[in-house]
Design an enzyme around this catalytic site. Sequence first.
Site, PDB file in Angstrom:
ATOM      1  N   HIS A   1       0.868  -1.182   0.000  1.00 55.69           N
ATOM      2  CA  HIS A   1       0.000   0.000   0.000  1.00 55.69           C
ATOM      3  C   HIS A   1       0.900   1.227   0.000  1.00 55.69           C
ATOM      4  CE1 HIS A   1      -3.938   1.931   1.694  1.00 55.69           C
ATOM      5  NE2 HIS A   1      -3.201   2.850   1.074  1.00 55.69           N
TER       6      HIS A   1
ATOM      7  N   HIS B   1       1.340   4.812  -2.379  1.00 55.15           N
ATOM      8  CA  HIS B   1       0.997   5.716  -3.473  1.00 55.15           C
ATOM      9  C   HIS B   1       2.281   6.407  -3.917  1.00 55.15           C
ATOM     10  CE1 HIS B   1      -3.370   5.377  -2.727  1.00 55.15           C
ATOM     11  NE2 HIS B   1      -2.986   5.224  -1.475  1.00 55.15           N
TER      12      HIS B   1
ATOM     13  N   HIS C   1      -9.597   0.963  -1.480  1.00 59.13           N
ATOM     14  CA  HIS C   1      -9.588   1.601  -0.169  1.00 59.13           C
ATOM     15  C   HIS C   1     -11.012   1.545   0.383  1.00 59.13           C
ATOM     16  CE1 HIS C   1      -5.793   3.043  -1.613  1.00 59.13           C
ATOM     17  NE2 HIS C   1      -5.609   3.910  -0.634  1.00 59.13           N
TER      18      HIS C   1
ATOM     19  N   GLU D   1     -11.476   3.263   5.875  1.00 54.61           N
ATOM     20  CA  GLU D   1     -10.498   4.158   6.510  1.00 54.61           C
ATOM     21  C   GLU D   1     -11.294   5.237   7.244  1.00 54.61           C
ATOM     22  OE1 GLU D   1      -6.690   7.031   5.386  1.00 54.61           O
ATOM     23  OE2 GLU D   1      -8.132   6.495   3.828  1.00 54.61           O
TER      24      GLU D   1
ATOM     25  N   ASP E   1       1.771   3.968   2.898  1.00 50.69           N
ATOM     26  CA  ASP E   1       0.718   4.783   2.282  1.00 50.69           C
ATOM     27  C   ASP E   1       1.324   5.945   1.476  1.00 50.69           C
ATOM     28  OD1 ASP E   1      -1.817   5.619   1.581  1.00 50.69           O
ATOM     29  OD2 ASP E   1      -2.492   6.047   3.600  1.00 50.69           O
ATOM     30  N   ASP E   2       1.491   7.109   2.093  1.00 44.46           N
ATOM     31  CA  ASP E   2       2.077   8.297   1.456  1.00 44.46           C
ATOM     32  C   ASP E   2       3.214   8.800   2.351  1.00 44.46           C
ATOM     33  OD1 ASP E   2       0.006   9.112  -0.854  1.00 44.46           O
ATOM     34  OD2 ASP E   2      -1.123   8.436   0.898  1.00 44.46           O
TER      35      ASP E   2
END
Length: 336
Positions: free
Chosen positions: A17, A19, A197, A200, A278-279
């Site tokens: 996961h 991005h 997703h 969340e 994630d980011d």
Amino acid sequence: MTDLAAYVAGLPKAELHLHIEGSLEPEQMFEFARRNRVAIPFDSVEAVRAAYDFSNLQDFLDIYYAGADVLRTEADFHDLAVAYFRRAAADGVRHAEIFFDPQTHTDRGLPFGVAADGLLSGMKAAEAELGVTSRLILCFLRHLDEDAAFDTLRAAEPWLDRIVGVGLDSSEVGHPPSKFRRVFERAGEMGLKRVAHAGEEGPPEYVQEALDLLHIDRMDHGNRSMEDERLIERLADERMTLTVCPLSNLKLCVVKDLKYHPVPEMLRRGLHVTLNSDDPAYFGGYVNDNYVRLAEAVGLTREQLTQLARNSFEGSFLSDGEKAARISEVDAYART
């Protein structure tokens, strides 16, 4: 370095996961802005980092999309990918399955191939240089409509032999998975893996929709599944992989403190959990930071950390033989 951090540092793992646009570090933002002559609303790296104070997902997305505007050429995407893989390799990542958001780029006038070809060349270079294998996942932006997603899927057709699957990201609340039922059905008919997703910020019902309507192969986030007892049991029974992102959850106020994160309860209930970043440029840490900070906050054991790493390969889209080889690496490391 603590004993726990040292153990995590050498633990072979996959990241499922990530991005890639969210790995754009402030220094890179300025570098790409300079070389592409793009104006950005910040006057220093420090000002960019100061802006990373989010109260929810939308606060983050507003800055995320502004930052992506500096990405203009294949070379930018190539360099972005290679920079991520170098950090990932340093964290013991052996395999990564990375998301990209083509609509973020095509909607500002870039041809689909600028991002796709740049990322694919960066992935190839990273495998040659670092030995890290990878797969590319095309994500649809859920705040746009399904027709736009179909347009993106059609634009991607010349690259689909090099794209492993489709995903669903961006603003979750108010954009349920059911909005994209038809395009996910089409992607499945085309032989693509499907991830989304869900859960969340959105409710457990979004998780159920992703399972029942999108027929996903893997769940991204899924935290709010823990509010529904039958859903917990279903996810455990189906061995559905959840790609959980602790530091993202903290930064976006999904949890108010890591000590309250649901991963220990997820593990106790038999859910197939993985840890991911994630980011990372926006949320303050790459994959090992997520392992270590969560472990310190909730008291994860070496055995649990090892299980999370095993889960990451089991939940990947590698072949069965490749999974077995990677899991053997994890088990060998755990015995040392």
